[in-house]
Write a protein that holds these residues in place. Structure first.
Motif, PDB file in Angstrom:
ATOM      1  N   ARG A   1       0.831  -1.207   0.000  1.00 37.81           N
ATOM      2  CA  ARG A   1       0.000   0.000   0.000  1.00 37.81           C
ATOM      3  C   ARG A   1       0.866   1.257   0.000  1.00 37.81           C
ATOM      4  O   ARG A   1       1.765   1.411   0.827  1.00 37.81           O
ATOM      5  N   GLY A   2       0.605   2.100  -0.992  1.00 35.19           N
ATOM      6  CA  GLY A   2       1.399   3.310  -1.129  1.00 35.19           C
ATOM      7  C   GLY A   2       1.231   3.848  -2.540  1.00 35.19           C
ATOM      8  O   GLY A   2       0.265   3.498  -3.233  1.00 35.19           O
ATOM      9  N   LYS A   3       2.178   4.708  -2.971  1.00 33.33           N
ATOM     10  CA  LYS A   3       2.104   5.276  -4.322  1.00 33.33           C
ATOM     11  C   LYS A   3       3.503   5.361  -4.926  1.00 33.33           C
ATOM     12  O   LYS A   3       4.499   5.333  -4.194  1.00 33.33           O
TER      13      LYS A   3
ATOM     14  N   SER B   1       5.365   4.332   1.140  1.00 38.50           N
ATOM     15  CA  SER B   1       4.238   3.655   1.791  1.00 38.50           C
ATOM     16  C   SER B   1       3.125   4.667   2.077  1.00 38.50           C
ATOM     17  O   SER B   1       3.370   5.882   2.129  1.00 38.50           O
ATOM     18  N   SER B   2       1.940   4.135   2.285  1.00 38.01           N
ATOM     19  CA  SER B   2       0.728   4.972   2.400  1.00 38.01           C
ATOM     20  C   SER B   2       0.866   6.238   3.247  1.00 38.01           C
ATOM     21  O   SER B   2       0.531   7.321   2.770  1.00 38.01           O
TER      22      SER B   2
ATOM     23  N   ALA C   1       2.901   8.709   1.172  1.00 38.59           N
ATOM     24  CA  ALA C   1       2.763   8.689  -0.282  1.00 38.59           C
ATOM     25  C   ALA C   1       2.327  10.024  -0.875  1.00 38.59           C
ATOM     26  O   ALA C   1       2.422  10.211  -2.093  1.00 38.59           O
TER      27      ALA C   1
END
Ligand code: PLP
Length: 398
Positions: free
Chosen positions: A93-95, A265-266, A269
């Protein structure tokens, strides 16, 4: 005028003496200008991850080149969105932010670290220190040169970008001393590549994670060389079993097409906001199509699993060679298909590299006394055995 004469007349001498002319590549083979075949265990320094000119890669790149290569990041393209989704799916989870090289990816991590420091301290110029490891390598821009704790890389470029401190790799006490309340991030390679292929110990990375957590600093991994399946997992940190707050990637990601990326990570991000970072070329449709095709081959042909398996075969073979020539080879080490042999005193890695090439095997020197084995992830058992045979023969001739 010969090719060599042309290059020495018109190209800047940044790469030292080059006299080996490569005319084409196919799979794990390279061919020189006279048509002679070489087994390529350098893969363009860990770049040609699915071998040279894989038919699926050639098809995808040719097709995309005929549709759209570039349109700027003012607009959306499907390959860019698909690659972003794919990378997040592989890492967590993240970008992501997509750029063009490993250096650019690390430069983005450095900027993200500074934004993180600003966010948590509430003041510009307060929490901006970045701690990196001695003998690491992170790239050639001024930010990455400052992050690279090696005299030979920094020499001639003073003053360095402010705010970097160095600690000993795999030495948690050294990092504990260096990381303090002003630290915004720690950046390390899970396997140090350029200085001679040294894997980080799991306990070391785990301890780094808890130090970073305590000091509210980001734990960032440079996976430019060790990432993308080479370790026997998509990321070397996944194989080692420690999850960072961010990673940089490049090299093998495009299968030969220039591309880099970072993942955060989220919780981190959204550090970059419009205007705080950017790129003209980064994430263009052609580069993303090349990376998507590379990932698709890696998945379909189960190349991460192959890297783990072939890495073991290579490691076992190299250990045997090391035992046979203890006066020449000090040791072998590495993770998955990122391995090295270290030579004893009088033997020079570049001399042995040149002799190996004469015998048909291409390797890459690292540090002062190592040779790296970085074959494509689809290397076959017979090719590993052939490379080991050539190494054995060459060391026997010394
Ligand atoms: C670990 C690591 N980081 C960063 C870089 C720089 O990448 P690039 O040459 O794509 O800018 C390299 C290149 O060797 C590398 O091995």
């Amino acid at each position: 005028m010969t090719l060599r004469e042309k290059i020495s007349k018109y190209a800047m001498p940044a790469f030292g003496k080059r006299d080996f002319v490569v005319s084409r590549g196919k799979g794990r083979k390279l061919y020189d200008d006279k048509g002679r075949e070489y087994l390529d265990f350098g893969a363009g320094i860990a770049v040609a991850s699915i071998g040279h000119c894989h038919p699926a890669w050639v098809r995808a790149v040719s097709k995309q080149a005929g549709v759209l290569a570039h349109c700027s990041n003012l607009y959306l393209t499907k390959p860019n969105a698909d690659l972003s989704e794919k990378l997040v799916g592989k890492i967590g989870r993240g970008k992501v932010f997509i750029c063009n090289s490993g250096t650019e990816a690390n430069e983005a991590l450095i900027k993200a670290a500074r934004l993180h420091g600003l966010k948590v301290s509430g003041a510009e110029g307060k929490k901006y220190k970045i701690v990196t490891a001695v003998d690491g390598f992170h790239g050639r821009t001024m930010g990455c040169v400052a992050a690279t704790a090696q005299r030979k890389i920094q020499k001639g470029f003073s003053p360095m970008l402010e705010g970097f401190e160095y600690a000993a790799f795999n030495d948690i006490d050294s990092f504990e001393k260096a990381v303090d309340d002003d630290t915004a991030a720690v950046i390390v390679e899970p396997v140090q590549g350029e200085s001679g292929v040294t894997p980080a110990k799991r306990e070391f990375l785990k301890a780094l994670k808890s130090i970073c957590k305590k000091k509210n600093a980001l734990l960032l991994f440079d996976e430019v060389q060790c990432g993308f399946g080479r370790s026997g997992a998509f990321l070397a940190s996944q194989r080692i079993g420690v999850k960072p707050d961010g990673v940089s990637m490049a090299k093998g990601l495009g299968g030969g097409f220039p591309i880099g990326a970072i993942w955060l990570s989220s919780p981190h991000a959204d550090l970059f906001t419009p205007g705080s970072h950017g790129t003209t070329f980064g994430g263009n449709a052609l580069a993303c199509a090349a990376a998507l095709a590379t990932i698709s081959v890696v998945e379909k042909e189960r190349l991460v699993e192959n890297a783990a398996k072939m890495g073991e075969r290579l490691s076992a073979g190299l250990s045997k060679v090391a035992a046979k020539y203890p006066h020449i080879v000090k040791l072998e080490r590495g993770l998955g298909l990122m391995r090295a042999v270290l030579f004893n005193g009088p033997y020079s890695n570049s001399d042995i590299c040149a002799r190996l090439r004469e015998n048909g095997l291409i390797l890459i020197p690292a540090g002062s006394n190592a040779l790296r084995f970085l074959p494509a992830l689809n290397v076959k058992a017979t090719e590993i055995d052939r490379a080991l045979k050539i190494l054995d023969k060459t060391l026997g001739e010394l």
